[in-house]
Design a protein around this motif. Structure first.
Motif, PDB file in Angstrom:
ATOM      1  N   GLU A 152       0.833  -1.195   0.000  1.00  0.00           N
ATOM      2  CA  GLU A 152       0.000   0.000   0.000  1.00  0.00           C
ATOM      3  C   GLU A 152       0.875   1.255   0.000  1.00  0.00           C
ATOM      4  O   GLU A 152       1.851   1.345   0.744  1.00  0.00           O
ATOM      5  N   GLY A 153       0.535   2.214  -0.845  1.00  0.00           N
ATOM      6  CA  GLY A 153       1.251   3.478  -0.884  1.00  0.00           C
ATOM      7  C   GLY A 153       2.514   3.477  -1.725  1.00  0.00           C
ATOM      8  O   GLY A 153       3.130   4.520  -1.909  1.00  0.00           O
ATOM      9  N   HIS A 154       2.926   2.322  -2.253  1.00  0.00           N
ATOM     10  CA  HIS A 154       4.149   2.249  -3.055  1.00  0.00           C
ATOM     11  C   HIS A 154       3.822   2.559  -4.508  1.00  0.00           C
ATOM     12  O   HIS A 154       2.917   1.975  -5.089  1.00  0.00           O
ATOM     13  N   GLU A 155       4.547   3.504  -5.101  1.00  0.00           N
ATOM     14  CA  GLU A 155       4.338   3.868  -6.494  1.00  0.00           C
ATOM     15  C   GLU A 155       5.661   3.790  -7.239  1.00  0.00           C
ATOM     16  O   GLU A 155       6.724   4.033  -6.678  1.00  0.00           O
ATOM     17  N   VAL A 156       5.568   3.486  -8.522  1.00  0.00           N
ATOM     18  CA  VAL A 156       6.754   3.422  -9.371  1.00  0.00           C
ATOM     19  C   VAL A 156       7.184   4.847  -9.707  1.00  0.00           C
ATOM     20  O   VAL A 156       6.359   5.710  -9.976  1.00  0.00           O
ATOM     21  N   SER A 157       8.494   5.070  -9.703  1.00  0.00           N
ATOM     22  CA  SER A 157       9.012   6.383 -10.054  1.00  0.00           C
ATOM     23  C   SER A 157       8.718   6.700 -11.513  1.00  0.00           C
ATOM     24  O   SER A 157       8.812   5.827 -12.388  1.00  0.00           O
ATOM     25  N   ALA A 158       8.370   7.945 -11.791  1.00  0.00           N
ATOM     26  CA  ALA A 158       8.078   8.363 -13.161  1.00  0.00           C
ATOM     27  C   ALA A 158       9.323   8.278 -14.036  1.00  0.00           C
ATOM     28  O   ALA A 158       9.214   8.168 -15.266  1.00  0.00           O
ATOM     29  N   TRP A 159      10.492   8.302 -13.449  1.00  0.00           N
ATOM     30  CA  TRP A 159      11.726   8.236 -14.234  1.00  0.00           C
ATOM     31  C   TRP A 159      11.894   6.893 -14.928  1.00  0.00           C
ATOM     32  O   TRP A 159      12.562   6.801 -15.961  1.00  0.00           O
TER      33      TRP A 159
END
Length: 74
Positions: free
Chosen positions: A43-50
């Motif tokens: 929960e709350g973990h997102e992939v970096s846009a880079w």
């Protein structure tokens, strides 16, 4: 008759999967176990846009490199 055979049981297996997924995981439908090719992160973990920027640049460079082998180019 509403198209169901045998009372309350679904007519196809797909209906049963969707029904079970909605009933058992009613908290967050995006974390259903029956969805293929989905990475389940905490929960709350997102992939970096880079990572997406790097993937775009990498694929673009690969396409340009492959197109350089096509004869008759400018």
């Amino acid at each position: 008759m509403s198209g169901q055979v045998g009372g309350s049981s679904p007519q196809t297996g797909a209906h049963a999967v969707v029904k079970n997924a909605v009933v058992t995981n009613a908290v967050d439908p995006s974390r259903r176990p029956d969805v293929l090719l989905r990475v389940r992160r905490e929960e709350g973990h997102e992939v970096s846009a880079w990572w997406m920027v790097g993937a775009f640049v990498g694929v673009s460079l690969a396409v340009i490199a492959l197109l350089s082998f096509v004869p008759g180019g400018a």
